[in-house]
Design an enzyme around this catalytic site. Structure first.
Site, PDB file in Angstrom:
ATOM      1  N   GLY A 244       0.823  -1.201   0.000  1.00  0.00           N
ATOM      2  CA  GLY A 244       0.000   0.000   0.000  1.00  0.00           C
ATOM      3  C   GLY A 244       0.857   1.251   0.000  1.00  0.00           C
ATOM      4  N   GLY A 246       1.858   5.438   1.073  1.00  0.00           N
ATOM      5  CA  GLY A 246       1.871   6.329   2.224  1.00  0.00           C
ATOM      6  C   GLY A 246       3.003   6.066   3.198  1.00  0.00           C
ATOM      7  N   CYS A 272       5.503  -5.690   1.767  1.00  0.00           N
ATOM      8  CA  CYS A 272       5.662  -4.270   1.433  1.00  0.00           C
ATOM      9  C   CYS A 272       5.194  -3.379   2.580  1.00  0.00           C
ATOM     10  CB  CYS A 272       4.938  -3.970   0.119  1.00  0.00           C
ATOM     11  SG  CYS A 272       5.548  -2.477  -0.705  1.00  0.00           S
ATOM     12  N   ASN A 314       8.479  -2.027  -4.713  1.00  0.00           N
ATOM     13  CA  ASN A 314       7.885  -0.704  -4.849  1.00  0.00           C
ATOM     14  C   ASN A 314       7.747  -0.131  -3.450  1.00  0.00           C
ATOM     15  OD1 ASN A 314       6.456   1.610  -5.299  1.00  0.00           O
ATOM     16  ND2 ASN A 314       4.516   0.580  -5.697  1.00  0.00           N
ATOM     17  N   PHE A 317       9.731   3.713   1.794  1.00  0.00           N
ATOM     18  CA  PHE A 317      10.020   3.703   3.223  1.00  0.00           C
ATOM     19  C   PHE A 317      10.566   2.330   3.597  1.00  0.00           C
ATOM     20  CE2 PHE A 317       6.854   6.965   2.634  1.00  0.00           C
ATOM     21  CZ  PHE A 317       7.212   7.963   3.526  1.00  0.00           C
ATOM     22  N   HIS A 370       7.530  -7.857  -3.377  1.00  0.00           N
ATOM     23  CA  HIS A 370       6.261  -8.414  -3.857  1.00  0.00           C
ATOM     24  C   HIS A 370       6.467  -9.847  -4.367  1.00  0.00           C
ATOM     25  CE1 HIS A 370       3.902  -4.553  -4.034  1.00  0.00           C
ATOM     26  NE2 HIS A 370       5.129  -4.107  -3.839  1.00  0.00           N
ATOM     27  N   GLU A 372       4.332 -12.029  -5.137  1.00  0.00           N
ATOM     28  CA  GLU A 372       3.357 -12.486  -6.127  1.00  0.00           C
ATOM     29  C   GLU A 372       3.864 -12.264  -7.549  1.00  0.00           C
ATOM     30  OE1 GLU A 372       2.986  -8.335  -6.365  1.00  0.00           O
ATOM     31  OE2 GLU A 372       2.922  -9.568  -4.566  1.00  0.00           O
TER      32      GLU A 372
END
Length: 397
Positions: A244, A246, A272, A314, A317, A370, A372
């Protein structure tokens, strides 16, 4: 000789000038790509040579303007199968050399047309290598793209007024509004489901519950606002936190939810953003990387096996390991002993965590990338099997 433009639509043979203005004032001039207009976000670069459709539809890119380092983008067009969500999430798109004609039997429309249809403002024809080097040296920063004819000074002022990624809580803007179920798929174990998992949607990619369903897991995808009693109502064998967008430091509800689940002994797997929130639930800090990891070619070592994997990333942070504690050592937490399970071989960033009880039994784990692999290599698919093993051992205990 060109035919005159249709009166109801623009002449696409005529270049439409556009500018890209970074927060520090550096400006690039190119041509509009996709929708015309203005857009603002955080400038980041993606090193993937393929998989642009999955990148565009990954909710983790919400409020980010993505610069593709591969010079030629759009050659396979857009199909109806590879989207990771119901829409494009990037705030803007930057390419050097867009394909003029897509070439794939699966293509249904051009990338340019899809960007236009979804109102995504982009720019092409700029030196993306120079832009990427600038972001590597100066760090990810706010950016604006404009094809409205505005001058660079005016765009720069609007860039500096736009929101920063640090301090932004965005999972609620990308999460599902209602819970839904992805049923288990039949496999070598038969047609019956093996496990039930409650998956918190913080910006989940469609391939993630599919990878679990392939392993006989019935996945109950819940909104980011779900409470612990809603998790328990599913009667899950395990809890999953997705990727996600932010700043994890701005997210508190999910951290408290996870702490309650860990205290209750519920097996946990996060990827992530789910890795960053796991770190914060264990008491660690998180921090913003200078320019982040984004692409499908990032080398990571699984320290539990010493295997090196090429992985899809991706994230802007990361989890900060306690100062002065070697990566090879574990540290105590209120829920057991935590250790670093994966590390990036490019820069030693923490890419995975494990939580074990006093007898050394695995209770929870997470990775920063990730597994997947949509798009990307399949080196890390075993992590879903590790989650199944964790839930199986918990059932037998």
């Amino acid at each position: 000789m060109h035919a005159p433009a249709h009166p109801d639509r623009p002449d696409r043979s005529a270049p439409r000038p556009a500018i890209l203005v970074l927060e520090d004032g550096r400006t690039f001039h190119g041509e509009a790509y996709g929708a015309e207009g203005e857009t603002f976000g955080e400038a980041v670069f993606n090193t993937g040579m393929t998989g642009y459709q999955e990148t565009l539809t990954d909710p983790s890119y919400h409020r980010q303007v993505v610069v593709m380092t591969a010079p030629h983008v759009g050659n396979t067009g857009i199909n109806d199968e590879d989207a990771e969500s119901g829409r494009i999430w990037v705030a803007g798109y930057v390419v050097r050399d867009p394909a003029r004609v897509p070439s794939s039997w699966r293509s249904r429309r051009t990338l340019d047309d899809e960007l236009r249809a979804q109102g995504v403002v982009g720019i092409s024809g700029i030196d993306t290598r120079a832009l990427t080097r600038h972001l590597r040296e100066r760090g990810a920063m706010r950016v604006g793209i404009s094809s409205t004819g505005a001058d660079a000074t005016a765009v720069l002022a609007r860039v500096r007024e736009s929101a920063e990624m640090t301090g932004s809580e965005l999972d609620g803007e990308v999460s599902t509004g209602e819970a839904y179920v992805v049923p288990a798929l039949p496999g070598p174990w038969g047609s019956e489901k093996r496990f039930t998992v409650a998956a918190l949607d913080l910006g989940i990619k469609a391939m993630t519950p599919h990878r679990m369903a392939e392993r006989g897991i019935e996945v109950h995808v819940l909104p980011a606002t779900a409470a612990l009693d809603e998790i328990e109502a599913v009667a899950p064998d395990g809890l999953f936190f997705s990727n996600g967008p932010g700043d994890p430091a701005a997210t508190t509800h999910q951290v408290e939810l996870l702490r309650g689940a860990l205290a209750a002994g519920l097996p946990y797997f996060g990827i992530c953003f789910g890795n960053q929130l796991f770190g914060r639930a264990l008491g660690f800090d998180t921090y913003k990387l200078t320019y982040g990891h984004r692409g499908i070619n990032q080398p990571v070592m699984d320290r539990t096996t010493t295997k090196v994997e090429v992985t899809a990333h991706n994230h802007g942070f990361a989890v900060r390991w306690p100062e002065g504690v070697p990566l090879a050592e574990s540290v105590p937490t209120p829920y057991g002993r935590a250790s670093v399970s994966h590390v990036c071989l490019n820069d030693d960033v923490v890419e995975g965590l494990e939580l074990r009880d006093d007898r050394g039994r695995l209770k929870a784990f997470s990775v920063q990338y990730h597994p997947e692999a949509a798009a990307g290599p399949h080196d890390a698919g075993y992590l879903f099997d590790r989650f199944c093993q964790l839930m199986s051992e918990q059932k037998e205990a």
